[in-house]
Design an enzyme around this catalytic site. Structure first.
Site, PDB file in Angstrom:
ATOM      1  CD  GLU A  61      -3.058  -1.098   2.126  1.00 52.55           C
ATOM      2  OE1 GLU A  61      -4.239  -1.103   1.756  1.00 52.55           O
ATOM      3  OE2 GLU A  61      -2.714  -1.064   3.316  1.00 52.55           O
TER       4      GLU A  61
ATOM      5  CG  HIS B  22      -2.586   2.453   5.946  1.00 56.15           C
ATOM      6  ND1 HIS B  22      -3.921   2.797   5.854  1.00 56.15           N
ATOM      7  CD2 HIS B  22      -2.531   1.126   5.702  1.00 56.15           C
ATOM      8  CE1 HIS B  22      -4.628   1.720   5.566  1.00 56.15           C
ATOM      9  NE2 HIS B  22      -3.804   0.683   5.473  1.00 56.15           N
TER      10      HIS B  22
ATOM     11  CG  HIS C 111      -5.235  -2.235   9.298  1.00 59.69           C
ATOM     12  ND1 HIS C 111      -4.889  -3.446   8.735  1.00 59.69           N
ATOM     13  CD2 HIS C 111      -5.105  -1.314   8.307  1.00 59.69           C
ATOM     14  CE1 HIS C 111      -4.558  -3.262   7.455  1.00 59.69           C
ATOM     15  NE2 HIS C 111      -4.667  -1.975   7.184  1.00 59.69           N
TER      16      HIS C 111
ATOM     17  CG  HIS D 193      -8.255  -0.971   4.640  1.00 58.71           C
ATOM     18  ND1 HIS D 193      -7.875  -0.433   3.434  1.00 58.71           N
ATOM     19  CD2 HIS D 193      -7.104  -1.367   5.238  1.00 58.71           C
ATOM     20  CE1 HIS D 193      -6.561  -0.521   3.298  1.00 58.71           C
ATOM     21  NE2 HIS D 193      -6.076  -1.075   4.393  1.00 58.71           N
TER      22      HIS D 193
HETATM   23 ZN    ZN Z   1      -4.105  -1.306   5.060  1.00 59.24          ZN
END
Ligand code: ZN
Length: 241
Positions: A82, A101, A103, A169
């Site tokens: 990603e 980023h 989760h 996500h």
């Molecule tokens: Zn991710």
């Protein structure tokens, strides 16, 4: 050019995020833009033991296209699938030098429960309240963001805000510094946890009164960032460098 201090900071950021429950297991990454063409980003290796145990060496110097930023940088390391999340966010707004980023389960759960994150509190966490007041957008696709096209789609869904929930996500949090990007993610998570808590006892989620905003001042980065970061690092039981 030594990038050791920045690698240490990013590794700390990963560990702080994990310690706060925002990055359970091996998923998630932080990055920091170095110049027009390069960034530092958490990469994986065969000795990786997860976000909570991120080492400065796990932070690698890469070009925006995912190739090594210097000789040997990707020997034994793999750039995250990603990467586009980081690159497209940085390209969309050069002020965003740091991107997290993560989760965080509470944020994902709140969104899946149909809860829109709103300023339901004030002085409890003023930076979080202000973040919510500006709106917390949602990118409605649950896909792995592994192409520039998907990265641009996510950035479009951010609508100029520094955070976005990726449905089913995780989240992306962008800021001028690593500390700010992580602290912002922590505030978002706190807001989601409180929202879920209120809903769990069948409470209604209401925005605070408009009149209250005049007395919810910005207490400044010395308090909101520097002091808050010292606390996060101290929780880990390590010394900030
Ligand atoms: Zn991710």
């Amino acid at each position: 050019m030594t990038l050791d201090p920045q690698r240490t900071l990013l590794a700390l950021g990963c560990r702080v995020a994990a310690a706060r429950g925002l990055a359970d297991g091996i998923l998630g990454h932080l990055s920091l833009r170095i110049d027009d063409d390069r960034l530092l980003i958490r990469c994986r290796s065969d000795t990786d033991t997860g976000m909570a145990f991120t080492r400065p060496n796990d932070i690698r110097h890469v070009r925006l296209d995912g190739t090594a930023g210097a000789a040997g940088e990707l020997d034994g390391y793999r750039v995250p699938n990603e990467l586009s999340i980081h690159v497209e966010t940085m390209l969309a707004n050069p002020a965003y030098r740091a991107v997290a980023h993560l989760h965080p389960p509470a944020v994902v759960a709140a969104d899946l429960a149909g809860i829109t994150l709103r300023p339901i509190y004030g002085a409890y966490d003023i930076p979080g309240a202000r973040l919510a007041r500006g709106g917390v957008p949602v990118y409605e696709r649950a896909v792995l963001i592994r192409s520039a096209q998907l990265g641009k789609e996510m950035v479009a869904a951010m609508r100029g805000r520094p955070v976005v929930i990726c449905r089913g996500h995780g989240i992306t949090s962008a800021a001028a510094s690593v500390e700010q990007a992580v602290l912002q993610a922590i505030s978002l998570d706190a807001l989601a946890r409180m929202s879920l808590r209120v809903r769990a006892v069948a409470g209604a989620l209401r925005d605070i009164d408009d009149a209250d905003w005049d007395d919810l001042p910005d207490l400044g980065s010395g308090f909101n960032v520097e002091a808050a970061w010292r606390h996060e690092v101290a929780r880990l039981g390590v010394q900030a460098s």
